[in-house]
Design a protein around this motif. Sequence first.
Motif, mmCIF file in Angstrom:
data_model
loop_
_atom_site.group_PDB
_atom_site.id
_atom_site.type_symbol
_atom_site.label_atom_id
_atom_site.label_comp_id
_atom_site.label_asym_id
_atom_site.label_seq_id
_atom_site.Cartn_x
_atom_site.Cartn_y
_atom_site.Cartn_z
ATOM 1 N N UNK A 94 0.802 -1.221 0.000
ATOM 2 C CA UNK A 94 0.000 0.000 0.000
ATOM 3 C C UNK A 94 0.837 1.273 0.000
ATOM 4 N N UNK A 95 2.009 1.233 0.634
ATOM 5 C CA UNK A 95 2.834 2.438 0.801
ATOM 6 C C UNK A 95 4.162 2.280 0.075
ATOM 7 N N UNK A 96 4.480 3.181 -0.849
ATOM 8 C CA UNK A 96 5.755 3.078 -1.582
ATOM 9 C C UNK A 96 6.976 3.158 -0.680
ATOM 10 N N UNK A 97 6.901 3.964 0.381
ATOM 11 C CA UNK A 97 8.048 4.145 1.267
ATOM 12 C C UNK A 97 7.893 3.364 2.564
ATOM 13 N N UNK A 98 7.127 2.312 2.532
ATOM 14 C CA UNK A 98 6.879 1.528 3.738
ATOM 15 C C UNK A 98 8.165 0.918 4.276
ATOM 16 N N UNK A 99 8.284 0.904 5.591
ATOM 17 C CA UNK A 99 9.322 0.123 6.253
ATOM 18 C C UNK A 99 8.659 -0.648 7.395
ATOM 19 N N UNK A 100 9.109 -1.858 7.660
ATOM 20 C CA UNK A 100 8.411 -2.721 8.619
ATOM 21 C C UNK A 100 8.650 -2.320 10.062
ATOM 22 N N UNK A 101 7.823 -2.855 10.921
ATOM 23 C CA UNK A 101 7.981 -2.695 12.353
ATOM 24 C C UNK A 101 8.230 -4.064 12.967
ATOM 25 N N UNK A 102 8.731 -4.088 14.185
ATOM 26 C CA UNK A 102 8.895 -5.329 14.920
ATOM 27 C C UNK A 102 7.802 -5.443 15.973
ATOM 28 N N UNK A 103 7.556 -6.664 16.419
ATOM 29 C CA UNK A 103 6.568 -6.934 17.464
ATOM 30 C C UNK A 103 7.261 -7.697 18.585
ATOM 31 N N UNK A 104 7.136 -7.180 19.815
ATOM 32 C CA UNK A 104 7.688 -7.852 20.985
ATOM 33 C C UNK A 104 6.532 -8.275 21.884
ATOM 34 N N UNK A 105 6.441 -9.569 22.141
ATOM 35 C CA UNK A 105 5.470 -10.121 23.077
ATOM 36 C C UNK A 105 6.183 -10.311 24.411
ATOM 37 N N UNK A 106 5.572 -9.858 25.496
ATOM 38 C CA UNK A 106 6.261 -9.931 26.781
ATOM 39 C C UNK A 106 5.292 -10.305 27.892
ATOM 40 N N UNK A 107 5.848 -10.514 29.082
ATOM 41 C CA UNK A 107 5.064 -10.845 30.260
ATOM 42 C C UNK A 107 5.410 -9.873 31.380
ATOM 43 N N UNK A 108 4.408 -9.248 31.914
ATOM 44 C CA UNK A 108 4.524 -8.378 33.092
ATOM 45 C C UNK A 108 5.154 -7.021 32.804
ATOM 46 N N UNK A 109 6.412 -6.992 32.379
ATOM 47 C CA UNK A 109 7.080 -5.722 32.166
ATOM 48 C C UNK A 109 8.305 -5.916 31.279
ATOM 49 N N UNK A 110 8.703 -4.813 30.649
ATOM 50 C CA UNK A 110 9.871 -4.878 29.770
ATOM 51 C C UNK A 110 10.404 -3.473 29.571
ATOM 52 N N UNK A 111 11.551 -3.342 28.925
ATOM 53 C CA UNK A 111 12.019 -2.012 28.564
ATOM 54 C C UNK A 111 11.814 -1.799 27.069
ATOM 55 N N UNK A 112 11.694 -0.537 26.700
ATOM 56 C CA UNK A 112 11.406 -0.162 25.325
ATOM 57 C C UNK A 112 12.163 1.111 25.000
ATOM 58 N N UNK A 113 12.122 1.511 23.744
ATOM 59 C CA UNK A 113 12.715 2.788 23.369
ATOM 60 C C UNK A 113 12.001 3.975 23.971
ATOM 61 N N UNK A 114 10.836 3.749 24.546
ATOM 62 C CA UNK A 114 10.053 4.807 25.191
ATOM 63 C C UNK A 114 10.118 4.719 26.708
ATOM 64 N N UNK A 115 11.012 3.902 27.249
ATOM 65 C CA UNK A 115 11.115 3.743 28.682
ATOM 66 C C UNK A 115 10.590 2.385 29.123
ATOM 67 N N UNK A 116 10.547 2.165 30.432
ATOM 68 C CA UNK A 116 10.034 0.918 30.958
ATOM 69 C C UNK A 116 8.530 0.827 30.767
ATOM 70 N N UNK A 117 8.024 -0.362 30.490
ATOM 71 C CA UNK A 117 6.593 -0.566 30.291
ATOM 72 C C UNK A 117 6.137 -1.783 31.078
ATOM 73 N N UNK A 118 4.924 -1.709 31.601
ATOM 74 C CA UNK A 118 4.324 -2.835 32.294
ATOM 75 C C UNK A 118 3.027 -3.208 31.595
#
Length: 284
Positions: A94-118
């Motif tokens: 659909x998008x000429x300049x598309x770039x993919x994303x990743x998916x992380x499945x986690x349990x309880x809490x994890x760290x991300x590029x946006x900080x810690x997440x629960x």
Amino acid sequence: MTFNDNAKINSGRTRRRGRTGGIVAGGGVVGVVALFLLSQLLGVDLTGLAGGGGAQNGSDESIANCETGADANAGGDCRLASAGDSIDTYWAGELPDYRPTDVVLFTDQTDTGCGGATSAVGPFYCPADETIYIDTSFFDELSTRFGASGGPLAEMYVLAHEWGHHIQNISGMMEGLDLQTTGPQSDGVRLEVQADCYAGAWAGEASTVPDDSGTPFLEEITSEQLAQALSAAAAVGDDRIQGSAGGGVNPETWTHGSSEQRQQWFTTGFEGGPAACDTFGAAL
């Protein structure tokens, strides 16, 4: 939705992160102000994570035994990874300049590029590392806490919605928005229901999206499966969530849109594709 048993699945962009060991002290990846702005952008409250910093990571593992549509139909992580393969393939077309994303499945809490997440923040997309994060226990909450009917397409809707945020990010739609104002006509709500519309656009074409060998990933959607997605969209409407909390419904505080808005825009995308998803030019 049901996968074609002989569809070939590439699950390489989805991974399962092992159980974490707790929040570590010493400051997060982003500061309090950035977390607040990101919370407005994503519609989830990340500000409480600022004091604790990032979460300790377990190891990332690929999704095991996930090579065919038959594997995906068995459920679990493979179903999400397979849906991700389909959604990724759809948007690449659909998008000429598309770039993919990743998916992380986690349990309880994890760290991300946006900080810690629960798990308290629910599924979300982090623009900083262009990754979708999902604590899969949320799918149980959709039914037990929010009253959705459940089902495979309900789970895929959640993933496709977060993928919609990735599309908004890479196409520049997230720039220049007023994300501090709330309410049913606010930019934040328009951003969220556009992601619902993009999820519907994928669902409407999902049975035609082919794997590398030309076999469609998914069979045609049934009316029952469509009802699952619409039930999930309604369950996470601001009015439904506020009403279930017992504090009354206050539209002026909405950040995601009402159940009706979310269902309406998913249906709009399902019937009209991405071109119909101009939520910023429409009266909501």
